[in-house]
Motif scaffolding. Sequence first.
Motif, PDB file in Angstrom:
ATOM      1  N   ALA A 228       0.804  -1.244   0.025  1.00 24.89           N
ATOM      2  CA  ALA A 228       0.020  -0.088   0.047  1.00 24.89           C
ATOM      3  C   ALA A 228       0.852   1.177  -0.025  1.00 24.89           C
ATOM      4  O   ALA A 228       0.506   2.412  -0.726  1.00 24.89           O
ATOM      5  CB  ALA A 228      -0.951  -0.074   1.104  1.00 24.89           C
ATOM      6  N   GLU A 229       1.982   1.249   0.786  1.00 25.58           N
ATOM      7  CA  GLU A 229       2.680   2.277   0.676  1.00 25.58           C
ATOM      8  C   GLU A 229       3.648   2.557  -0.665  1.00 25.58           C
ATOM      9  O   GLU A 229       3.635   3.942  -1.161  1.00 25.58           O
ATOM     10  CB  GLU A 229       3.716   2.134   1.810  1.00 25.58           C
ATOM     11  N   ARG A 230       3.936   1.379  -1.142  1.00 24.06           N
ATOM     12  CA  ARG A 230       4.710   1.810  -2.421  1.00 24.06           C
ATOM     13  C   ARG A 230       3.604   2.292  -3.707  1.00 24.06           C
ATOM     14  O   ARG A 230       4.056   2.819  -4.459  1.00 24.06           O
ATOM     15  CB  ARG A 230       5.239   0.302  -2.782  1.00 24.06           C
ATOM     16  N   ASN A 231       2.440   1.690  -3.652  1.00 18.79           N
ATOM     17  CA  ASN A 231       1.607   2.180  -4.572  1.00 18.79           C
ATOM     18  C   ASN A 231       0.418   2.855  -4.071  1.00 18.79           C
ATOM     19  O   ASN A 231      -0.822   2.767  -4.899  1.00 18.79           O
ATOM     20  CB  ASN A 231       1.045   0.759  -5.021  1.00 18.79           C
ATOM     21  N   ARG A 232       0.642   3.866  -3.321  1.00 19.26           N
ATOM     22  CA  ARG A 232      -0.547   4.583  -2.834  1.00 19.26           C
ATOM     23  C   ARG A 232      -1.041   5.382  -4.035  1.00 19.26           C
ATOM     24  O   ARG A 232      -2.332   5.987  -3.829  1.00 19.26           O
ATOM     25  CB  ARG A 232      -0.132   5.597  -1.622  1.00 19.26           C
ATOM     26  N   ASP A 233      -0.393   5.826  -4.824  1.00 25.37           N
ATOM     27  CA  ASP A 233      -0.782   6.536  -5.957  1.00 25.37           C
ATOM     28  C   ASP A 233      -1.852   5.842  -6.977  1.00 25.37           C
ATOM     29  O   ASP A 233      -2.639   6.504  -7.868  1.00 25.37           O
ATOM     30  CB  ASP A 233       0.280   6.968  -6.923  1.00 25.37           C
ATOM     31  N   LEU A 234      -2.027   4.389  -6.686  1.00 28.23           N
ATOM     32  CA  LEU A 234      -3.049   3.938  -7.679  1.00 28.23           C
ATOM     33  C   LEU A 234      -4.361   3.959  -6.921  1.00 28.23           C
ATOM     34  O   LEU A 234      -5.245   3.733  -7.681  1.00 28.23           O
ATOM     35  CB  LEU A 234      -2.754   2.362  -7.682  1.00 28.23           C
ATOM     36  N   VAL A 235      -4.562   4.120  -5.742  1.00 25.67           N
ATOM     37  CA  VAL A 235      -5.914   4.073  -4.947  1.00 25.67           C
ATOM     38  C   VAL A 235      -6.844   5.126  -5.614  1.00 25.67           C
ATOM     39  O   VAL A 235      -7.925   4.737  -5.739  1.00 25.67           O
ATOM     40  CB  VAL A 235      -5.517   4.415  -3.651  1.00 25.67           C
ATOM     41  N   GLY A 236      -6.593   6.272  -6.047  1.00 30.24           N
ATOM     42  CA  GLY A 236      -7.368   6.982  -6.730  1.00 30.24           C
ATOM     43  C   GLY A 236      -7.623   6.715  -8.051  1.00 30.24           C
ATOM     44  O   GLY A 236      -8.576   7.740  -8.856  1.00 30.24           O
ATOM     45  N   LEU A 237      -7.004   5.935  -8.964  1.00 28.22           N
ATOM     46  CA  LEU A 237      -7.182   5.857 -10.166  1.00 28.22           C
ATOM     47  C   LEU A 237      -8.448   5.063 -10.619  1.00 28.22           C
ATOM     48  O   LEU A 237      -8.568   3.895 -10.004  1.00 28.22           O
ATOM     49  CB  LEU A 237      -5.833   5.387 -11.037  1.00 28.22           C
ATOM     50  N   ASP A 238      -9.001   5.368 -11.629  1.00 29.41           N
ATOM     51  CA  ASP A 238     -10.049   4.525 -12.143  1.00 29.41           C
ATOM     52  C   ASP A 238      -9.719   3.675 -13.351  1.00 29.41           C
ATOM     53  O   ASP A 238     -10.152   2.632 -13.645  1.00 29.41           O
ATOM     54  CB  ASP A 238     -11.341   5.467 -12.924  1.00 29.41           C
ATOM     55  N   THR A 239      -8.566   4.138 -14.108  1.00 27.32           N
ATOM     56  CA  THR A 239      -8.032   3.298 -15.201  1.00 27.32           C
ATOM     57  C   THR A 239      -6.476   3.470 -15.072  1.00 27.32           C
ATOM     58  O   THR A 239      -5.803   4.312 -14.366  1.00 27.32           O
ATOM     59  CB  THR A 239      -8.186   3.801 -16.486  1.00 27.32           C
ATOM     60  N   ALA A 240      -5.747   2.292 -15.550  1.00 25.11           N
ATOM     61  CA  ALA A 240      -4.386   2.516 -15.680  1.00 25.11           C
ATOM     62  C   ALA A 240      -3.919   2.097 -16.888  1.00 25.11           C
ATOM     63  O   ALA A 240      -4.441   1.591 -17.748  1.00 25.11           O
ATOM     64  CB  ALA A 240      -3.783   1.427 -14.625  1.00 25.11           C
ATOM     65  N   GLU A 241      -2.791   2.880 -17.141  1.00 28.93           N
ATOM     66  CA  GLU A 241      -2.081   2.807 -18.519  1.00 28.93           C
ATOM     67  C   GLU A 241      -0.769   1.580 -18.337  1.00 28.93           C
ATOM     68  O   GLU A 241       0.224   2.011 -17.684  1.00 28.93           O
ATOM     69  CB  GLU A 241      -1.531   3.895 -19.116  1.00 28.93           C
ATOM     70  N   LEU A 242      -0.881   0.269 -18.967  1.00 30.60           N
ATOM     71  CA  LEU A 242      -0.058  -0.568 -18.573  1.00 30.60           C
ATOM     72  C   LEU A 242       0.421  -1.341 -19.672  1.00 30.60           C
ATOM     73  O   LEU A 242       0.812  -2.347 -19.714  1.00 30.60           O
ATOM     74  CB  LEU A 242      -0.752  -1.587 -17.535  1.00 30.60           C
ATOM     75  N   GLY A 243       0.481  -0.726 -20.922  1.00 26.03           N
ATOM     76  CA  GLY A 243       1.094  -1.067 -22.117  1.00 26.03           C
ATOM     77  C   GLY A 243      -0.031  -1.740 -22.958  1.00 26.03           C
ATOM     78  O   GLY A 243       0.690  -2.497 -24.008  1.00 26.03           O
ATOM     79  N   LEU A 244      -1.541  -1.994 -22.668  1.00 25.40           N
ATOM     80  CA  LEU A 244      -2.228  -2.651 -23.708  1.00 25.40           C
ATOM     81  C   LEU A 244      -2.441  -1.831 -24.699  1.00 25.40           C
ATOM     82  O   LEU A 244      -2.726  -0.543 -24.666  1.00 25.40           O
ATOM     83  CB  LEU A 244      -3.531  -3.046 -22.955  1.00 25.40           C
ATOM     84  N   ARG A 245      -2.556  -2.491 -26.019  1.00 27.51           N
ATOM     85  CA  ARG A 245      -2.605  -1.813 -27.327  1.00 27.51           C
ATOM     86  C   ARG A 245      -3.605  -2.551 -27.987  1.00 27.51           C
ATOM     87  O   ARG A 245      -3.740  -3.768 -28.140  1.00 27.51           O
ATOM     88  CB  ARG A 245      -1.306  -1.638 -27.830  1.00 27.51           C
ATOM     89  N   LEU A 246      -4.422  -1.824 -29.053  1.00 26.45           N
ATOM     90  CA  LEU A 246      -5.314  -2.061 -30.003  1.00 26.45           C
ATOM     91  C   LEU A 246      -4.420  -1.851 -31.444  1.00 26.45           C
ATOM     92  O   LEU A 246      -4.299  -0.616 -31.779  1.00 26.45           O
ATOM     93  CB  LEU A 246      -6.480  -1.686 -29.948  1.00 26.45           C
ATOM     94  N   LEU A 247      -4.332  -2.777 -32.173  1.00 22.83           N
ATOM     95  CA  LEU A 247      -3.895  -2.406 -33.597  1.00 22.83           C
ATOM     96  C   LEU A 247      -4.897  -2.605 -34.467  1.00 22.83           C
ATOM     97  O   LEU A 247      -5.494  -3.594 -34.459  1.00 22.83           O
ATOM     98  CB  LEU A 247      -2.658  -3.504 -33.851  1.00 22.83           C
ATOM     99  N   VAL A 248      -4.925  -1.752 -35.447  1.00 23.05           N
ATOM    100  CA  VAL A 248      -6.191  -1.223 -36.190  1.00 23.05           C
ATOM    101  C   VAL A 248      -5.389  -1.308 -37.570  1.00 23.05           C
ATOM    102  O   VAL A 248      -5.022  -0.130 -37.696  1.00 23.05           O
ATOM    103  CB  VAL A 248      -7.415  -0.456 -35.954  1.00 23.05           C
ATOM    104  N   GLY A 249      -5.579  -2.080 -38.396  1.00 22.42           N
ATOM    105  CA  GLY A 249      -5.131  -2.147 -39.886  1.00 22.42           C
ATOM    106  C   GLY A 249      -5.889  -2.599 -40.816  1.00 22.42           C
ATOM    107  O   GLY A 249      -6.999  -3.143 -40.775  1.00 22.42           O
TER     108      GLY A 249
END
Length: 249
Positions: A228-249
């Motif tokens: 919890a101490e290391r990741n306290r900045d996550l608590v208030g987030l509704d979404t996270a950017e963790l590298g998931l991608r959509l390729l549309v070609g």
Amino acid sequence: MSSAQLYDTIGATYTATRRTEPRIAARVWAALGDARTVVNVGAGTGSYEPVDRDVAAVEPSALMRAQRPARAAPCVAAAAESLPFEDQSFDAAMAFATLHHWRDPVAGLREMRRVARRRVVVFTHDTSAAGWLDRFWLTRDYLPEAASLLVDRPSLSELAGAIEARVEPVPIPWDCADGFFEAYWRRPEAYLDERVRRGMSVWTKVGPDAEQRAVRSLRDDLASGRWAERNRDLVGLDTAELGLRLLVG
């Protein structure tokens, strides 16, 4: 181990933890545009197949095919690199969270391009960017062995280039219904659940020693409050950017 062998080994509880996340599904289906016929490559249990289109599925694992519900699209046993369809057989081809299991992802994408008249849509991970291991606390602090799984894999730009695709980021909602590896970024206790982990191929690939060490360390850090101490900045987030991608070609 091939993707078919992997999922014949770990896929028994897949339908319990890998459900359709409607907010991500909406992105995938919107990217398909006006395609009426779609082939779903590496289809698994069919959780992201659009119900309002004519879908054909391709899945190499017998266990995964057996778990497809009765209402799911018809499914054939084949690998992405050798699709059993004529050129331009479908309006669109899609693949969801499966590229990292393919023996040759670029060849598989080119096959998707071959059989699709209009559009190729792929949901995948960007693991080629600098510092990707540190984006997610689970790989950063508990499972650095994940890096070894990506040696010699194509970069995101190579994957996108194979189908001349644009790349769109896909944020992960904090309450994501689909239990893929990054899904529980704000719910760390979930990774202590054996059933949840079995729905994520990463754990099988890194091996039991790394898995149990990571689980022990995470359990200790949750109990002590260190996580919890290391990741306290996550608590208030509704979404996270963790590298998931959509390729549309």
